[in-house]
Design a protein around this motif. Structure first.
Motif, PDB file in Angstrom:
ATOM      1  N   GLY A 193       0.826  -1.199   0.000  1.00 11.96           N
ATOM      2  CA  GLY A 193       0.000   0.000   0.000  1.00 11.96           C
ATOM      3  C   GLY A 193       0.859   1.247   0.000  1.00 11.96           C
ATOM      4  O   GLY A 193       2.050   1.191   0.335  1.00 11.96           O
ATOM      5  N   PRO A 194       0.294   2.380  -0.350  1.00 12.78           N
ATOM      6  CA  PRO A 194       1.051   3.631  -0.377  1.00 12.78           C
ATOM      7  C   PRO A 194       1.360   4.132   1.030  1.00 12.78           C
ATOM      8  O   PRO A 194       0.858   3.590   2.025  1.00 12.78           O
ATOM      9  N   THR A 195       2.193   5.154   1.105  1.00 15.74           N
ATOM     10  CA  THR A 195       2.549   5.751   2.388  1.00 15.74           C
ATOM     11  C   THR A 195       1.297   6.213   3.127  1.00 15.74           C
ATOM     12  O   THR A 195       0.421   6.865   2.561  1.00 15.74           O
ATOM     13  N   SER A 197      -1.094   4.346   4.361  1.00 15.42           N
ATOM     14  CA  SER A 197      -2.304   3.556   4.118  1.00 15.42           C
ATOM     15  C   SER A 197      -2.637   2.608   5.267  1.00 15.42           C
ATOM     16  O   SER A 197      -3.713   2.014   5.274  1.00 15.42           O
ATOM     17  N   GLY A 198      -1.711   2.450   6.230  1.00 20.84           N
ATOM     18  CA  GLY A 198      -1.999   1.604   7.393  1.00 20.84           C
ATOM     19  C   GLY A 198      -1.314   0.258   7.374  1.00 20.84           C
ATOM     20  O   GLY A 198      -1.752  -0.683   8.045  1.00 20.84           O
ATOM     21  N   LYS A 199      -0.213   0.137   6.634  1.00 21.59           N
ATOM     22  CA  LYS A 199       0.478  -1.162   6.527  1.00 21.59           C
ATOM     23  C   LYS A 199       1.014  -1.622   7.890  1.00 21.59           C
ATOM     24  O   LYS A 199       0.835  -2.781   8.265  1.00 21.59           O
ATOM     25  N   THR A 200       1.667  -0.704   8.623  1.00 23.77           N
ATOM     26  CA  THR A 200       2.234  -1.077   9.926  1.00 23.77           C
ATOM     27  C   THR A 200       1.129  -1.377  10.928  1.00 23.77           C
ATOM     28  O   THR A 200       1.227  -2.326  11.719  1.00 23.77           O
ATOM     29  N   THR A 201       0.056  -0.599  10.903  1.00 22.18           N
ATOM     30  CA  THR A 201      -1.092  -0.852  11.785  1.00 22.18           C
ATOM     31  C   THR A 201      -1.675  -2.230  11.513  1.00 22.18           C
ATOM     32  O   THR A 201      -1.968  -2.999  12.441  1.00 22.18           O
ATOM     33  N   PHE A 202      -1.821  -2.558  10.230  1.00 26.36           N
ATOM     34  CA  PHE A 202      -2.360  -3.860   9.839  1.00 26.36           C
ATOM     35  C   PHE A 202      -1.413  -4.983  10.253  1.00 26.36           C
ATOM     36  O   PHE A 202      -1.841  -6.027  10.766  1.00 26.36           O
ATOM     37  N   LEU A 203      -0.103  -4.785  10.059  1.00 24.80           N
ATOM     38  CA  LEU A 203       0.874  -5.797  10.426  1.00 24.80           C
ATOM     39  C   LEU A 203       0.842  -6.077  11.920  1.00 24.80           C
ATOM     40  O   LEU A 203       0.934  -7.233  12.360  1.00 24.80           O
ATOM     41  N   ASN A 204       0.707  -5.030  12.727  1.00 21.60           N
ATOM     42  CA  ASN A 204       0.601  -5.223  14.175  1.00 21.60           C
ATOM     43  C   ASN A 204      -0.635  -6.044  14.536  1.00 21.60           C
ATOM     44  O   ASN A 204      -0.597  -6.893  15.436  1.00 21.60           O
ATOM     45  N   SER A 205      -1.730  -5.792  13.841  1.00 23.48           N
ATOM     46  CA  SER A 205      -2.955  -6.559  14.088  1.00 23.48           C
ATOM     47  C   SER A 205      -2.763  -8.031  13.739  1.00 23.48           C
ATOM     48  O   SER A 205      -3.215  -8.918  14.470  1.00 23.48           O
ATOM     49  N   ILE A 206      -2.064  -8.288  12.635  1.00 21.68           N
ATOM     50  CA  ILE A 206      -1.792  -9.665  12.219  1.00 21.68           C
ATOM     51  C   ILE A 206      -0.928 -10.375  13.266  1.00 21.68           C
ATOM     52  O   ILE A 206      -1.214 -11.509  13.672  1.00 21.68           O
ATOM     53  N   ILE A 207       0.126  -9.708  13.703  1.00 20.42           N
ATOM     54  CA  ILE A 207       1.046 -10.313  14.677  1.00 20.42           C
ATOM     55  C   ILE A 207       0.306 -10.677  15.959  1.00 20.42           C
ATOM     56  O   ILE A 207       0.525 -11.747  16.545  1.00 20.42           O
ATOM     57  N   HIS A 208      -0.596  -9.809  16.398  1.00 16.86           N
ATOM     58  CA  HIS A 208      -1.311 -10.070  17.642  1.00 16.86           C
ATOM     59  C   HIS A 208      -2.467 -11.043  17.458  1.00 16.86           C
ATOM     60  O   HIS A 208      -3.158 -11.370  18.417  1.00 16.86           O
TER      61      HIS A 208
END
Length: 227
Positions: A193-195, A197-208
């Motif tokens: 996704g573009p800058t 767009s929530g990639k890090t937020t989504f990744l944190n959700s996946i990890i948890h």
């Protein structure tokens, strides 16, 4: 009160401050400097409280950014120069109506950001990244840009679950169920996704969403990942 009037007051305050004659000194943002406080009080005593605060913020804080820096619904603040500032919310990009009232204030602000985020820039390396809570800081300077350019990206202090993201329409409930299926089956997938767009937020959700016994290998800035 117009911006030009405010600029004249700020100019008068700076001109009245004796250390201005010693350019090697750090002149402003020294909140314990009684002389500067006294000058500011004298020059603004007859003004409205809101105007006094705006002038105080210009001298001692983040100037025009004080009005938005604590708003958690603002994701990004983009500073393209002292008079060219934007911020992003869920409704899109907006231009800040306020601006820095002096080039001295802007220079002092950027120096404070560089110091606290431990960013070092030079002609050889005119860009850098750092962190000043709750923001990630990205800086670009001359010769790449005419003026110092800063991006302050707010980092969420907490993790949002996949269920909550579905409730907030980040994706649909069937898509959420599909994501859980991918996680449980240990499938590979890409997050693109573009800058902003929530990639890090989504990744944190996946990890948890992983089981507590799963081993996780992360190649990323750990200050951005909640593990």
């Amino acid at each position: 009160m117009t911006n030009n009037h405010l600029k004249n007051i700020i100019h008068d305050i700076y001109e009245s401050y004796e250390p201005m004659n010693h350019m090697s000194q750090r002149l402003f943002n020294e909140k314990t400097d009684n002389e500067l406080h006294n000058i500011l009080t004298k020059k603004t005593d007859s003004l409205e409280k809101s105007v006094q605060k705006r002038i105080y913020d210009e001298v001692f804080n983040w100037g025009p950014l004080e009005s938005i820096r604590y708003q958690e619904d603002i994701f990004d603040i983009i500073i393209n120069g002292p008079e060219d500032i934007y911020y992003e919310t869920s409704s899109g990009m907006h231009q800040l109506k306020d601006s820095f009232l002096s080039s001295i204030s802007f220079k002092n602000f950027t120096e404070e950001i560089f110091k606290k985020s431990q960013i070092m820039v030079s002609q050889k390396t005119p860009f850098g990244n750092g962190k000043i809570n709750p923001f990630r800081v990205h800086a670009v300077t001359s010769p790449i840009t005419k003026s110092i350019t800063l991006t302050l990206r707010r980092h969420r202090p907490t993790v949002i679950s996949l269920s909550t993201m579905a409730e907030e329409n980040f994706f649909s409930t069937p898509q959420k169920d599909f994501l859980y299926q991918i996680i449980n089956n240990r499938k590979n997938f890409l997050v693109i996704g573009p800058t902003g767009s929530g990639k890090t937020t989504f990744l944190n959700s996946i990890i948890h969403s992983l089981h507590h016994f799963e081993r996780v290998v992360i190649v990323e800035d750990l200050s951005l990942i909640h593990i």
